[in-house]
Write a protein that holds these residues in place. Structure first.
Motif, PDB file in Angstrom:
ATOM      1  N   GLU A 170       0.839  -1.197   0.000  1.00 42.14           N
ATOM      2  CA  GLU A 170       0.000   0.000   0.000  1.00 42.14           C
ATOM      3  C   GLU A 170       0.875   1.247   0.000  1.00 42.14           C
ATOM      4  O   GLU A 170       1.839   1.352   0.767  1.00 42.14           O
ATOM      5  CB  GLU A 170      -0.899   0.000   1.239  1.00 42.14           C
ATOM      6  CG  GLU A 170      -1.793   1.212   1.368  1.00 42.14           C
ATOM      7  CD  GLU A 170      -2.560   1.239   2.673  1.00 42.14           C
ATOM      8  OE1 GLU A 170      -3.300   2.215   2.912  1.00 42.14           O
ATOM      9  OE2 GLU A 170      -2.417   0.274   3.461  1.00 42.14           O
ATOM     10  N   ALA A 171       0.557   2.194  -0.878  1.00 43.43           N
ATOM     11  CA  ALA A 171       1.318   3.444  -0.927  1.00 43.43           C
ATOM     12  C   ALA A 171       1.253   4.144   0.425  1.00 43.43           C
ATOM     13  O   ALA A 171       0.204   4.214   1.064  1.00 43.43           O
ATOM     14  CB  ALA A 171       0.771   4.353  -2.020  1.00 43.43           C
ATOM     15  N   SER A 172       2.382   4.658   0.871  1.00 42.43           N
ATOM     16  CA  SER A 172       2.495   5.174   2.228  1.00 42.43           C
ATOM     17  C   SER A 172       2.385   6.698   2.286  1.00 42.43           C
ATOM     18  O   SER A 172       2.884   7.414   1.415  1.00 42.43           O
ATOM     19  CB  SER A 172       3.840   4.750   2.821  1.00 42.43           C
ATOM     20  OG  SER A 172       4.034   5.301   4.104  1.00 42.43           O
ATOM     21  N   ASN A 173       1.726   7.166   3.352  1.00 43.81           N
ATOM     22  CA  ASN A 173       1.714   8.593   3.684  1.00 43.81           C
ATOM     23  C   ASN A 173       2.628   8.896   4.872  1.00 43.81           C
ATOM     24  O   ASN A 173       2.686  10.036   5.337  1.00 43.81           O
ATOM     25  CB  ASN A 173       0.299   9.048   4.030  1.00 43.81           C
ATOM     26  CG  ASN A 173      -0.637   8.997   2.835  1.00 43.81           C
ATOM     27  OD1 ASN A 173      -0.242   9.333   1.726  1.00 43.81           O
ATOM     28  ND2 ASN A 173      -1.868   8.565   3.049  1.00 43.81           N
ATOM     29  N   ALA A 174       3.323   7.870   5.351  1.00 45.48           N
ATOM     30  CA  ALA A 174       4.180   8.037   6.527  1.00 45.48           C
ATOM     31  C   ALA A 174       5.411   8.874   6.179  1.00 45.48           C
ATOM     32  O   ALA A 174       5.893   8.866   5.044  1.00 45.48           O
ATOM     33  CB  ALA A 174       4.614   6.674   7.054  1.00 45.48           C
ATOM     34  N   GLN A 175       5.917   9.589   7.194  1.00 47.21           N
ATOM     35  CA  GLN A 175       7.085  10.436   6.994  1.00 47.21           C
ATOM     36  C   GLN A 175       8.048  10.294   8.162  1.00 47.21           C
ATOM     37  O   GLN A 175       7.653   9.903   9.270  1.00 47.21           O
ATOM     38  CB  GLN A 175       6.662  11.906   6.866  1.00 47.21           C
ATOM     39  CG  GLN A 175       5.805  12.208   5.655  1.00 47.21           C
ATOM     40  CD  GLN A 175       5.417  13.672   5.573  1.00 47.21           C
ATOM     41  OE1 GLN A 175       5.274  14.349   6.593  1.00 47.21           O
ATOM     42  NE2 GLN A 175       5.270  14.185   4.357  1.00 47.21           N
ATOM     43  N   LEU A 176       9.300  10.608   7.887  1.00 47.78           N
ATOM     44  CA  LEU A 176      10.298  10.611   8.956  1.00 47.78           C
ATOM     45  C   LEU A 176      10.024  11.768   9.916  1.00 47.78           C
ATOM     46  O   LEU A 176       9.843  12.914   9.496  1.00 47.78           O
ATOM     47  CB  LEU A 176      11.705  10.768   8.380  1.00 47.78           C
ATOM     48  CG  LEU A 176      12.472   9.520   7.962  1.00 47.78           C
ATOM     49  CD1 LEU A 176      13.847   9.908   7.434  1.00 47.78           C
ATOM     50  CD2 LEU A 176      12.600   8.536   9.107  1.00 47.78           C
ATOM     51  N   THR A 209      12.030   7.889  14.117  1.00 49.17           N
ATOM     52  CA  THR A 209      10.609   8.064  14.441  1.00 49.17           C
ATOM     53  C   THR A 209       9.842   8.265  13.138  1.00 49.17           C
ATOM     54  O   THR A 209      10.259   9.022  12.261  1.00 49.17           O
ATOM     55  CB  THR A 209      10.408   9.279  15.357  1.00 49.17           C
ATOM     56  OG1 THR A 209      11.111   9.067  16.591  1.00 49.17           O
ATOM     57  CG2 THR A 209       8.928   9.486  15.652  1.00 49.17           C
ATOM     58  N   ILE A 210       8.708   7.566  13.029  1.00 49.61           N
ATOM     59  CA  ILE A 210       7.886   7.641  11.824  1.00 49.61           C
ATOM     60  C   ILE A 210       6.542   8.247  12.197  1.00 49.61           C
ATOM     61  O   ILE A 210       5.833   7.728  13.077  1.00 49.61           O
ATOM     62  CB  ILE A 210       7.678   6.243  11.206  1.00 49.61           C
ATOM     63  CG1 ILE A 210       9.031   5.601  10.870  1.00 49.61           C
ATOM     64  CG2 ILE A 210       6.807   6.323   9.958  1.00 49.61           C
ATOM     65  CD1 ILE A 210       8.933   4.139  10.455  1.00 49.61           C
ATOM     66  N   THR A 211       6.190   9.333  11.548  1.00 52.12           N
ATOM     67  CA  THR A 211       4.904   9.972  11.819  1.00 52.12           C
ATOM     68  C   THR A 211       3.862   9.486  10.818  1.00 52.12           C
ATOM     69  O   THR A 211       4.165   9.253   9.646  1.00 52.12           O
ATOM     70  CB  THR A 211       5.025  11.506  11.729  1.00 52.12           C
ATOM     71  OG1 THR A 211       5.464  11.865  10.411  1.00 52.12           O
ATOM     72  CG2 THR A 211       6.022  12.026  12.744  1.00 52.12           C
ATOM     73  N   LEU A 212       2.642   9.333  11.295  1.00 51.12           N
ATOM     74  CA  LEU A 212       1.544   8.828  10.475  1.00 51.12           C
ATOM     75  C   LEU A 212       0.450   9.883  10.382  1.00 51.12           C
ATOM     76  O   LEU A 212       0.409  10.832  11.171  1.00 51.12           O
ATOM     77  CB  LEU A 212       0.972   7.538  11.066  1.00 51.12           C
ATOM     78  CG  LEU A 212       1.971   6.402  11.335  1.00 51.12           C
ATOM     79  CD1 LEU A 212       1.265   5.249  12.027  1.00 51.12           C
ATOM     80  CD2 LEU A 212       2.631   5.937  10.040  1.00 51.12           C
ATOM     81  N   GLU A 213      -0.468   9.678   9.425  1.00 51.33           N
ATOM     82  CA  GLU A 213      -1.600  10.589   9.319  1.00 51.33           C
ATOM     83  C   GLU A 213      -2.453  10.497  10.579  1.00 51.33           C
ATOM     84  O   GLU A 213      -2.494   9.451  11.245  1.00 51.33           O
ATOM     85  CB  GLU A 213      -2.440  10.280   8.075  1.00 51.33           C
ATOM     86  CG  GLU A 213      -3.061   8.910   8.013  1.00 51.33           C
ATOM     87  CD  GLU A 213      -2.222   7.870   7.292  1.00 51.33           C
ATOM     88  OE1 GLU A 213      -2.804   7.026   6.583  1.00 51.33           O
ATOM     89  OE2 GLU A 213      -0.976   7.905   7.440  1.00 51.33           O
ATOM     90  N   SER A 214      -3.139  11.556  10.909  1.00 52.11           N
ATOM     91  CA  SER A 214      -3.937  11.592  12.127  1.00 52.11           C
ATOM     92  C   SER A 214      -5.238  10.822  11.945  1.00 52.11           C
ATOM     93  O   SER A 214      -5.678  10.559  10.820  1.00 52.11           O
ATOM     94  CB  SER A 214      -4.244  13.040  12.509  1.00 52.11           C
ATOM     95  OG  SER A 214      -4.972  13.689  11.470  1.00 52.11           O
ATOM     96  N   GLY A 215      -5.848  10.462  13.074  1.00 50.56           N
ATOM     97  CA  GLY A 215      -7.156   9.824  13.036  1.00 50.56           C
ATOM     98  C   GLY A 215      -7.144   8.324  12.889  1.00 50.56           C
ATOM     99  O   GLY A 215      -8.205   7.703  12.742  1.00 50.56           O
ATOM    100  N   LEU A 216      -5.973   7.697  12.922  1.00 49.50           N
ATOM    101  CA  LEU A 216      -5.901   6.241  12.774  1.00 49.50           C
ATOM    102  C   LEU A 216      -6.231   5.551  14.090  1.00 49.50           C
ATOM    103  O   LEU A 216      -5.882   6.025  15.170  1.00 49.50           O
ATOM    104  CB  LEU A 216      -4.500   5.817  12.321  1.00 49.50           C
ATOM    105  CG  LEU A 216      -4.023   6.324  10.956  1.00 49.50           C
ATOM    106  CD1 LEU A 216      -2.602   5.847  10.697  1.00 49.50           C
ATOM    107  CD2 LEU A 216      -4.954   5.865   9.836  1.00 49.50           C
ATOM    108  N   THR A 217      -6.885   4.406  13.987  1.00 47.84           N
ATOM    109  CA  THR A 217      -7.134   3.591  15.168  1.00 47.84           C
ATOM    110  C   THR A 217      -5.858   2.837  15.526  1.00 47.84           C
ATOM    111  O   THR A 217      -4.898   2.783  14.744  1.00 47.84           O
ATOM    112  CB  THR A 217      -8.265   2.597  14.914  1.00 47.84           C
ATOM    113  OG1 THR A 217      -7.832   1.646  13.923  1.00 47.84           O
ATOM    114  CG2 THR A 217      -9.526   3.294  14.437  1.00 47.84           C
ATOM    115  N   ALA A 218      -5.860   2.220  16.701  1.00 48.56           N
ATOM    116  CA  ALA A 218      -4.690   1.445  17.125  1.00 48.56           C
ATOM    117  C   ALA A 218      -4.401   0.313  16.144  1.00 48.56           C
ATOM    118  O   ALA A 218      -3.236   0.045  15.809  1.00 48.56           O
ATOM    119  CB  ALA A 218      -4.913   0.895  18.531  1.00 48.56           C
ATOM    120  N   ASP A 219      -5.450  -0.361  15.655  1.00 46.49           N
ATOM    121  CA  ASP A 219      -5.259  -1.457  14.689  1.00 46.49           C
ATOM    122  C   ASP A 219      -4.694  -0.934  13.384  1.00 46.49           C
ATOM    123  O   ASP A 219      -3.834  -1.585  12.758  1.00 46.49           O
ATOM    124  CB  ASP A 219      -6.582  -2.183  14.436  1.00 46.49           C
ATOM    125  CG  ASP A 219      -7.031  -3.035  15.611  1.00 46.49           C
ATOM    126  OD1 ASP A 219      -6.170  -3.329  16.476  1.00 46.49           O
ATOM    127  OD2 ASP A 219      -8.224  -3.391  15.669  1.00 46.49           O
TER     128      ASP A 219
END
Length: 268
Positions: A55-61, A73-83
């Motif tokens: 899956e194409a990633s939106n994660a950033q350093l 440290t990898i930052t992710l988009e907001s609003g994600l559930t724990a799963d």
């Protein structure tokens, strides 16, 4: 679909076989009271519309990586559930591979499961023949699909279909595939790291070409069948007029222009 024949116009279940398809298109009742369906088999679910991996990633350093770095440290988009957070880079202790710029890095998740940002240790830099480099904050981090040891081609096919398509896993005939894995395809071990979102269908086609496979859906058994290219070094089947043909009905005409002494299989 039930396909078969009637005996004296009478339906008998024993004379029909049940075939399983996916309805792709449907056209309602026409003026002639006709209804039509366009049907496909489950391998259609491997095409680009339905299945891509990874899956194409939106994660950033979230922190820069330099020569001396041992973690990131990898930052992710907001609003994600724990799963959903766990699905991005794995649970605590998970070992995987990520692509940053043109470098592939083996990582281990050290932060708590399902918590963002994700903290990883940089287990091994510059894997799969890539070159270590410095990476700046906000650079895209792409999780990879990696087969880092001699992974049997059947295991790769199984992984792609089972984990990256919507095909019901009951279509995977595990026993049959295991026989191929330990038999004709035992020596097909592959190593690769896939960092770009790719159609599963395209990857399967490449694997089919590498090993000279045939893959199709048995719509009656509801199973994805794989067969290896036959070994042409084995003796050919010999027909004779005693066991196979009616006596004195066989006529042989030599057509040397049709003679095949060697078979080559190639794809473009």
């Amino acid at each position: 679909i039930k396909r078969g024949y009637l005996v004296n116009g009478v339906y008998d279940e024993a004379n029909f076989q049940t075939e399983h398809y996916i309805i792709d298109e449907y056209q309602g009742v026409s003026l002639n009271a006709d209804v039509s369906f366009s049907l496909i088999d489950v391998l259609a679910l491997t095409n680009g519309i339905n299945a891509k991996a990874p899956e194409a990633s939106n994660a950033q350093l979230g922190t820069p990586i330099v020569t001396a770095s041992t973690s990131a440290t990898i930052t992710l988009e907001s609003g994600l559930t724990a799963d959903e957070i766990e699905a991005k880079f794995g649970a605590n202790g998970f070992v995987g591979y990520m692509a940053i710029d043109s470098e592939y890095i083996e990582y281990t998740v050290t932060s708590a499961t399902g918590i963002a940002p994700v903290v990883v240790s940089l287990t091994t830099r510059a894997t799969f023949g890539t070159v270590a480099a410095d990476h700046e904050v906000n650079t895209t981090v792409q999780r990879c699909i990696a087969y880092d040891t001699d992974t049997n081609i059947i295991d790769i096919i199984d992984d792609l279909i089972r984990n990256y398509t919507d095909i019901d896993t009951t279509y995977i005939p595990t026993a049959e595939w295991n026989d191929l894995k330990t038999g004709e395809l035992a020596n097909f071990g592959l190593i690769n790291c896939i960092a770009k979102e790719t159609e599963v269908k395209k990857m399967l086609n490449e694997l089919i070409q590498i090993a000279g496979l045939t893959m199709y859906v048995d719509v009656v058994e509801r199973a994805i069948k794989i067969s290896a290219t036959p070994n042409f070094d084995e003796p050919v089947i010999t027909f004779n007029q005693v066991e196979h043909l009616e006596l004195d009905t066989l006529r042989v005409t030599n057509k040397f222009d049709k003679l095949v002494t060697r078979q080559l299989v190639s794809w473009a």
